[in-house]
Each structure stands twice: as C-alpha cells, then as structure tokens.
Design an enzyme around this catalytic site. Sequence first.
Site, short mmCIF file in Angstrom:
data_model
loop_
_atom_site.label_atom_id
_atom_site.label_comp_id
_atom_site.label_asym_id
_atom_site.label_seq_id
_atom_site.Cartn_x
_atom_site.Cartn_y
_atom_site.Cartn_z
N ARG A 1 -1.46 -12.08 -28.45
CA ARG A 1 -2.00 -12.43 -29.76
C ARG A 1 -3.52 -12.29 -29.78
O ARG A 1 -4.20 -12.67 -28.82
CB ARG A 1 -1.61 -13.87 -30.14
CG ARG A 1 -0.15 -14.00 -30.40
CD ARG A 1 0.26 -15.32 -31.04
NE ARG A 1 1.69 -15.48 -30.81
CZ ARG A 1 2.64 -14.81 -31.46
NH1 ARG A 1 2.31 -13.96 -32.41
NH2 ARG A 1 3.92 -14.98 -31.16
N ASP A 2 -4.01 -11.76 -30.89
CA ASP A 2 -5.46 -11.67 -31.08
C ASP A 2 -6.03 -13.09 -31.19
O ASP A 2 -5.47 -13.93 -31.87
CB ASP A 2 -5.78 -10.85 -32.35
CG ASP A 2 -7.23 -10.41 -32.37
OD1 ASP A 2 -7.47 -9.19 -32.27
OD2 ASP A 2 -8.13 -11.27 -32.50
N ILE A 3 -7.15 -13.30 -30.53
CA ILE A 3 -7.76 -14.63 -30.50
C ILE A 3 -8.36 -15.01 -31.86
O ILE A 3 -8.59 -16.19 -32.13
CB ILE A 3 -8.84 -14.65 -29.38
CG1 ILE A 3 -9.08 -16.07 -28.87
CG2 ILE A 3 -10.12 -13.97 -29.81
CD1 ILE A 3 -9.87 -16.11 -27.57
N ASN B 1 -8.81 0.87 -33.99
CA ASN B 1 -10.23 1.04 -34.28
C ASN B 1 -10.82 1.96 -33.20
O ASN B 1 -10.58 1.76 -32.02
CB ASN B 1 -10.95 -0.31 -34.28
CG ASN B 1 -10.60 -1.14 -35.49
OD1 ASN B 1 -10.29 -0.60 -36.54
ND2 ASN B 1 -10.64 -2.45 -35.34
N VAL C 1 -14.01 -3.68 -28.13
CA VAL C 1 -13.50 -3.70 -26.76
C VAL C 1 -13.07 -2.28 -26.41
O VAL C 1 -12.19 -1.71 -27.08
CB VAL C 1 -12.31 -4.68 -26.61
CG1 VAL C 1 -11.81 -4.67 -25.16
CG2 VAL C 1 -12.73 -6.10 -27.01
N HIS D 1 -6.62 -0.30 -27.77
CA HIS D 1 -5.65 -1.32 -28.17
C HIS D 1 -5.19 -1.03 -29.59
O HIS D 1 -5.98 -0.63 -30.44
CB HIS D 1 -6.25 -2.72 -28.08
CG HIS D 1 -7.58 -2.85 -28.74
ND1 HIS D 1 -8.75 -2.43 -28.13
CD2 HIS D 1 -7.95 -3.34 -29.95
CE1 HIS D 1 -9.77 -2.64 -28.93
NE2 HIS D 1 -9.31 -3.19 -30.06
P1 AMP Z 1 -11.66 -4.14 -31.90
O1 AMP Z 1 -12.72 -4.68 -32.83
O2 AMP Z 1 -10.73 -3.18 -32.54
O3 AMP Z 1 -12.26 -3.62 -30.60
O4 AMP Z 1 -10.75 -5.38 -31.55
C1 AMP Z 1 -10.98 -6.26 -30.49
C2 AMP Z 1 -10.13 -7.45 -30.79
O5 AMP Z 1 -10.02 -8.23 -29.60
C3 AMP Z 1 -10.69 -8.38 -31.87
O6 AMP Z 1 -9.77 -8.45 -32.95
C4 AMP Z 1 -10.87 -9.72 -31.16
O7 AMP Z 1 -10.57 -10.82 -31.97
C5 AMP Z 1 -9.91 -9.57 -30.00
N1 AMP Z 1 -10.21 -10.39 -28.83
C6 AMP Z 1 -11.41 -10.57 -28.23
N2 AMP Z 1 -11.31 -11.35 -27.16
C7 AMP Z 1 -9.98 -11.68 -27.06
C8 AMP Z 1 -9.21 -12.48 -26.15
N3 AMP Z 1 -9.78 -13.10 -25.10
N4 AMP Z 1 -7.88 -12.59 -26.37
C9 AMP Z 1 -7.31 -11.98 -27.42
N5 AMP Z 1 -7.97 -11.21 -28.30
C10 AMP Z 1 -9.29 -11.07 -28.12
#
Ligand code: AMP
Length: 121
Positions: free
Chosen positions: A31-33, A88, A97, A101
Amino acid sequence: MSDAETLFEKIIARELPADIVHETDTTLAFRDINPQASTHVLVVPKTRYRDVAELAAADPQLLADVVATAARVAELEGLDDGYRVVFNTGADAGQTVFHVHAHVLGGEQLGFFGRYTGASG
Ligand code: AMP
C-alpha cells in the site's frame, strides 16, 4: 543501475516495513503510504530498473509480470468497477522514487486524473 539504493529495495528486502498485499517470485505489491484514492497500491519488480521505459527495454517479461500483478491486486482488492494503473516517468510526471513502480488506484469514481495528480497533487 549505478544510482544509490531506493527505499523500495529496502521494502523488498524487508528492511523497511510495508503493508504488503501480494507477492510473486518477481514482484511485490504494497500500500502507498500516502494514498491518493480509496485503494492505492504500488507494484514493483524485485529487480530494480529506473522507470518503465528502462524496464520495457531491458526485460519485457518482467514488465508483463508487473502488469499481471497489478491486475491481480485489483482482483484481490475487489476493484470490480474499474481501476487505473499509472507509471509516473521522470520529473514532469512527478516521479520521486527511481525504482519503477505501478500505481494501482481505485475503489472510487476517478476523474480523468483521479485524485492522483503526482507529487505536487
Ligand atoms: P512516484 O511519485 O510515482 O515516484 O511515487 C512514489 C510513491 O511512493 C508515492 O505515491 C509515495 O506516497 C510512495 N511512498 C513513499 N514512501 C513510501 C513507503 N515507505 N511506503 C509506501 N509508499 C511510499
């Protein structure tokens, strides 16, 4: 990849906690945080590629695995009325990140962009 490790490698290695919803030999879904829809799950390949373009060029089967896991997550989460899969890619898309993903978003009526508009949303 020569860049520094990202936090998703630490989640895959179980060095950081995550709410894992599904796992296969090659992928992990958690799950996204910071959820941007009622259901917001990230699907990552266990092997790191920077973005979906790099993954598609290097390992099309692994990209297919990521998409299949996204579909399985939608099934497990009961997203029977539909869902969105988003990669993205790069700065303009708000990629933060750099371990590729897929965002799986659903559980509510999404607008064209849903509530998900990337890092600045
Ligand atoms: P992006 O902006 O497409 O690179 O998405 C990165 C996603 O990672 C974002 O939606 C964040 O909310 C999510 N994220 C960051 N840290 C964590 C974590 N520790 N666990 C789960 N999701 C995360």
